[in-house]
Write an enzyme that holds these catalytic residues in place. Structure first.
Site, PDB file in Angstrom:
ATOM      1  N   ILE A   1       0.830  -1.204   0.000  1.00 58.73           N
ATOM      2  CA  ILE A   1       0.000   0.000   0.000  1.00 58.73           C
ATOM      3  C   ILE A   1       0.873   1.266   0.000  1.00 58.73           C
ATOM      4  CG2 ILE A   1      -0.377   0.185   2.504  1.00 58.73           C
ATOM      5  CD1 ILE A   1      -2.985   0.837  -0.238  1.00 58.73           C
TER       6      ILE A   1
ATOM      7  N   SER B   1      11.999   2.491   6.898  1.00 59.37           N
ATOM      8  CA  SER B   1      11.806   1.044   6.793  1.00 59.37           C
ATOM      9  C   SER B   1      12.570   0.394   7.935  1.00 59.37           C
ATOM     10  CB  SER B   1      12.354   0.559   5.446  1.00 59.37           C
ATOM     11  OG  SER B   1      12.430  -0.836   5.411  1.00 59.37           O
ATOM     12  N   ARG B   2      12.223  -0.884   8.205  1.00 59.95           N
ATOM     13  CA  ARG B   2      13.021  -1.620   9.190  1.00 59.95           C
ATOM     14  C   ARG B   2      14.422  -1.866   8.655  1.00 59.95           C
ATOM     15  NH1 ARG B   2       9.328  -6.727   9.438  1.00 59.95           N
ATOM     16  NH2 ARG B   2       9.342  -6.155   7.236  1.00 59.95           N
TER      17      ARG B   2
ATOM     18  N   LYS C   1      -6.171   1.470   7.446  1.00 58.63           N
ATOM     19  CA  LYS C   1      -7.237   0.701   8.074  1.00 58.63           C
ATOM     20  C   LYS C   1      -6.760  -0.724   8.331  1.00 58.63           C
ATOM     21  CE  LYS C   1      -8.151  -2.043   5.431  1.00 58.63           C
ATOM     22  NZ  LYS C   1      -7.357  -3.077   4.707  1.00 58.63           N
TER      23      LYS C   1
HETATM   24  N1  LIG Z   1      -6.265   1.197   1.687  1.00 63.83           N
HETATM   25  C1  LIG Z   1      -6.019   0.080   1.039  1.00 63.83           C
HETATM   26  O1  LIG Z   1      -6.501  -0.171  -0.067  1.00 63.83           O
HETATM   27  C2  LIG Z   1      -5.137  -0.914   1.619  1.00 63.83           C
HETATM   28  C3  LIG Z   1      -4.694  -1.898   0.783  1.00 63.83           C
HETATM   29  C4  LIG Z   1      -3.825  -2.779   1.293  1.00 63.83           C
HETATM   30  C5  LIG Z   1      -3.456  -2.683   2.613  1.00 63.83           C
HETATM   31  N2  LIG Z   1      -3.934  -1.722   3.412  1.00 63.83           N
HETATM   32  C6  LIG Z   1      -3.529  -1.650   4.827  1.00 63.83           C
HETATM   33  O2  LIG Z   1      -2.188  -1.218   4.863  1.00 63.83           O
HETATM   34  C7  LIG Z   1      -1.466  -1.974   5.835  1.00 63.83           C
HETATM   35  C8  LIG Z   1      -0.279  -2.607   5.153  1.00 63.83           C
HETATM   36  O3  LIG Z   1      -0.733  -3.495   4.150  1.00 63.83           O
HETATM   37  P1  LIG Z   1       0.217  -3.958   2.941  1.00 63.83           P
HETATM   38  O4  LIG Z   1      -0.648  -4.787   2.059  1.00 63.83           O
HETATM   39  O5  LIG Z   1       0.940  -2.823   2.373  1.00 63.83           O
HETATM   40  O6  LIG Z   1       1.214  -4.911   3.736  1.00 63.83           O
HETATM   41  P2  LIG Z   1       2.666  -5.402   3.308  1.00 63.83           P
HETATM   42  O7  LIG Z   1       2.807  -5.382   1.827  1.00 63.83           O
HETATM   43  O8  LIG Z   1       2.915  -6.660   4.056  1.00 63.83           O
HETATM   44  O9  LIG Z   1       3.602  -4.244   3.878  1.00 63.83           O
HETATM   45  C9  LIG Z   1       3.675  -3.943   5.236  1.00 63.83           C
HETATM   46  C10 LIG Z   1       4.984  -3.228   5.522  1.00 63.83           C
HETATM   47  O10 LIG Z   1       5.055  -3.007   6.916  1.00 63.83           O
HETATM   48  C11 LIG Z   1       6.381  -3.120   7.362  1.00 63.83           C
HETATM   49  N3  LIG Z   1       6.444  -4.074   8.500  1.00 63.83           N
HETATM   50  C12 LIG Z   1       6.820  -3.768   9.751  1.00 63.83           C
HETATM   51  N4  LIG Z   1       6.806  -4.838  10.533  1.00 63.83           N
HETATM   52  C13 LIG Z   1       6.416  -5.870   9.768  1.00 63.83           C
HETATM   53  C14 LIG Z   1       6.226  -7.245  10.012  1.00 63.83           C
HETATM   54  N5  LIG Z   1       6.433  -7.779  11.236  1.00 63.83           N
HETATM   55  N6  LIG Z   1       5.853  -8.036   9.003  1.00 63.83           N
HETATM   56  C15 LIG Z   1       5.635  -7.510   7.784  1.00 63.83           C
HETATM   57  N7  LIG Z   1       5.797  -6.205   7.485  1.00 63.83           N
HETATM   58  C16 LIG Z   1       6.193  -5.391   8.466  1.00 63.83           C
HETATM   59  C17 LIG Z   1       7.208  -3.575   6.182  1.00 63.83           C
HETATM   60  O11 LIG Z   1       7.917  -2.445   5.696  1.00 63.83           O
HETATM   61  P3  LIG Z   1       9.480  -2.282   6.025  1.00 63.83           P
HETATM   62  O12 LIG Z   1      10.090  -3.620   5.783  1.00 63.83           O
HETATM   63  O13 LIG Z   1       9.893  -1.248   5.068  1.00 63.83           O
HETATM   64  O14 LIG Z   1       9.609  -1.843   7.443  1.00 63.83           O
HETATM   65  C18 LIG Z   1       6.200  -4.026   5.162  1.00 63.83           C
HETATM   66  O15 LIG Z   1       6.639  -3.811   3.851  1.00 63.83           O
HETATM   67  C19 LIG Z   1      -2.462  -2.965   6.426  1.00 63.83           C
HETATM   68  O16 LIG Z   1      -2.906  -2.528   7.672  1.00 63.83           O
HETATM   69  C20 LIG Z   1      -3.610  -3.011   5.447  1.00 63.83           C
HETATM   70  O17 LIG Z   1      -4.882  -3.204   6.042  1.00 63.83           O
HETATM   71  C21 LIG Z   1      -4.751  -0.825   2.924  1.00 63.83           C
END
Ligand SMILES: NC(=O)c1ccc[n+]([C@@H]2O[C@H](COP(=O)([O-])OP(=O)(O)OC[C@H]3O[C@@H](n4cnc5c(N)ncnc54)[C@H](OP(=O)(O)O)[C@@H]3O)[C@@H](O)[C@H]2O)c1
Length: 326
Positions: free
Chosen positions: A14, A35-36, A96
């Site tokens: 996202i 980022s981490r 969210k």
């Molecule tokens: N509005 C929307 O349409 C929408 C769509 C998708 C998701 N979301 C929301 O956005 C949030 C993130 O979703 P996403 O799909 O982007 O997730 P994702 O691709 O898994 O990315 C999450 C990011 O969070 C960081 N992170 C920190 N601790 C972590 C851990 N223990 N495990 C995995 N990642 C960790 C990582 O960034 P670093 O490695 O850089 O720290 C990772 O790239 C969720 O809460 C989701 O509900 C919203």
């Protein structure tokens, strides 16, 4: 033109979509990413032209140039990350669901109000032009008395027990990931339910992979909602009143159109095409709120976010879904 200086916290899917949407908002200046991992921050910064790249979230928050933080981490980290951003004196747009549960939401909202900073849950659906038009039509009474809201959000995710969709420690489950959208739609139209009926199918990791929900309301209305991680569902929304109904086709949570179908047989096509993914409307809304020196979004107020989190807690309690530490 006044510029708003954003910092991106987390570099996942996202966060990348946010960067593409920011392209459509010239006054959005993403000045830093955290980022981490330094390597990931560097890669993200190079790909999207973000000048400052930090290898920790704390370093991002310590940057005085960052005014607004976009929290784009898994649900389980939203409270911690938002609290840290507030502590650092930043405004926050948090993805969210706002937090993992209502107790965390209360803590964050308390801190937000004490800080005087702007905080909003990233319920981006509320910011689309066609959704604003639907709200206007509802407020004008064009549907008559709304009796039924029907909405579903189900998609087929490849099973990965370590991913944030399925891992309990990351707040996995259909309800918190996609079920929050139909729940928030029902809140937008009908407010908080009187009664909450539901059932869920739990998968091998113990989180809800499929849930079906009925809300009932003081005025006799019902909301019929579902969410799924294991099967693709129609992904439509319907708001049905005594004089007319509104149908929002797939993908209703980021809509460009809706149909207003009246009981007299006439249909109006509400068409609001947009470029890209649509996150730009939420970014612009945050800027509008900041220009007006608001600390909450009138479209997604914190009290409503908290009420939604309480209902999500109630639903999970009905199914016995608890996250580590709860
Ligand atoms: N509005 C929307 O349409 C929408 C769509 C998708 C998701 N979301 C929301 O956005 C949030 C993130 O979703 P996403 O799909 O982007 O997730 P994702 O691709 O898994 O990315 C999450 C990011 O969070 C960081 N992170 C920190 N601790 C972590 C851990 N223990 N495990 C995995 N990642 C960790 C990582 O960034 P670093 O490695 O850089 O720290 C990772 O790239 C969720 O809460 C989701 O509900 C919203």
């Amino acid at each position: 033109m006044s510029v708003f200086k954003w910092g991106i916290l987390g570099t996942g899917k996202i966060a990348r979509r946010f960067m593409q949407a920011a392209f459509y908002v010239p006054e959005a200046q993403v000045v830093a990413v955290g980022s981490r991992s330094q390597a990931t921050a560097n890669q993200f910064g190079a790909q999207f032209g973000v000048p400052k790249r930090y290898g920790s979230y704390d370093a991002l928050l310590a940057d005085p140039e960052v005014e607004i933080v976009y929290v784009a981490t898994p649900h389980s980290l939203h409270a911690e990350n938002t609290l840290a951003a507030l502590q650092a004196g930043k405004h926050v747009l948090c993805e969210k669901p706002f937090t993992l549960n209502a107790a965390q939401a209360e803590q964050v909202i308390h801190a937000a109000r004490a800080s005087g900073k702007f905080v909003m849950e990233g319920m981006w659906t509320r910011c689309f032009p066609v959704v604003r038009e639907i709200v206007r039509r509802l407020q004008a009474g064009e549907l008559g008395e709304v009796r039924v809201v029907i909405a579903d959000f189900g998609f087929r995710a490849p099973f990965d027990p370590a991913s944030r969709l399925f891992a309990p420690e990351l707040g996995g489950g259909a309800l918190l990931d996609v079920g929050v959208y139909p729940v928030a739609l029902a809140f937008m139209v009908l407010g908080a339910p009187k009664q909450t009926l539901s059932t869920a199918t739990l998968g091998s990791t113990g989180v809800d992979e499929l849930c079906s929900i009925v809300f009932t309301y003081e005025n006799g209305a019902h909301a019929l909602l579902s969410a799924s991680l294991r099967a693709d569902t129609p992904k439509q929304a319907h708001i049905c009143g005594t004089n007319a109904r509104i149908t929002i086709p797939e993908p209703w949570w980021k809509p460009s159109e809706a149909y207003l179908i009246r009981t007299d047989g006439t249909t109006e096509h509400l068409l609001y095409p947009y470029e890209g993914d649509g996150l730009q409307f939420e970014i612009r809304h945050v800027h509008d709120c900041l220009r007006q020196r608001l600390t909450e979004s009138p479209w997604m107020p914190l009290d409503e976010t908290l009420a939604i989190m309480r209902v999500l807690d109630t639903l999970r309690a009905q199914w016995g879904v608890r996250y580590p530490g709860e």
